[in-house]
Write an enzyme that holds these catalytic residues in place. Sequence first.
Site, PDB file in Angstrom:
ATOM      1  N   GLU A 123       0.805  -1.223   0.000  1.00  0.00           N
ATOM      2  CA  GLU A 123       0.000   0.000   0.000  1.00  0.00           C
ATOM      3  C   GLU A 123       0.839   1.275   0.000  1.00  0.00           C
ATOM      4  O   GLU A 123       0.305   2.363  -0.208  1.00  0.00           O
ATOM      5  CB  GLU A 123      -0.943  -0.020   1.196  1.00  0.00           C
ATOM      6  N   ASP A 150     -12.471  -6.485  -2.708  1.00  0.00           N
ATOM      7  CA  ASP A 150     -13.422  -7.592  -2.712  1.00  0.00           C
ATOM      8  C   ASP A 150     -14.744  -7.102  -2.135  1.00  0.00           C
ATOM      9  O   ASP A 150     -14.851  -5.957  -1.686  1.00  0.00           O
ATOM     10  CB  ASP A 150     -12.884  -8.757  -1.872  1.00  0.00           C
TER      11      ASP A 150
END
Length: 249
Positions: A32, A219
């Site tokens: 990230e 997701d």
Amino acid sequence: MFRLLAALLSVFSFQSMAAPERIAIVGAMDVEIEGVLPKITNLDKQTIGNHLFYVGELNNKPVVVTKSGVGKVNAAMTTTLLATEFNVGSIIFTGIAGASAPELEPMDVVISTALVQHDVDLTVFGSPMGLIDGYDSREFIPSEQLVERALSSAKKVLGEERVTTGVIASGDQFIANKEKVAYLYQEFNAKAVEMEGAALAQVADKFAIPYVVIRTMSDKADGSAVLSYEEMKKATADNSVAIILDMVK
């Protein structure tokens, strides 16, 4: 001698006060933040305990970039160090999350308008879920200015149809259950669920540091979450990094 000492102290005090505030960029995992690191100039690595901070400039702005680690304790510890050791004037937390709003799909982005800790449970005392003892609200509210800036950059990077704002719910759980997702959406009106943002928000509020949380959906946080998460992790993290690079101009 006294006058010389006083003059030196005055200069030191002025320089300390005049030092520009840094923009903190935080992600929970290496993936990230790793897209930001090559862009940093005048890079200096600093370690506190075993926690590594990358200090330098991004687009000629002073920044400090770090990986918090996963979970609320890691996020709170990292935010405290940023507040006390790095003269931070704002915090951007970036990374991936599960979608809890049914209309969201992988690669969509949620910009935080509020953050809640969904795993705080004092309901036995008559408190609503998520309300921390001593607080009047279970929601932590980020900087309106940073939210607007993040929203503008996200729309520029991804297009308006892939970006929204809303509540982000945090807890020390990886959510991969349809019933739990439905509960989070109903109880908190949460559009995304993750494991750090609200803890960062709680500490940042204590230090009066403006912040925003930017999450790209990896997701739908349902039964397929683990598979989708691993497949999408790198691509979704890259989206978040692209948004930050546009913000820090």
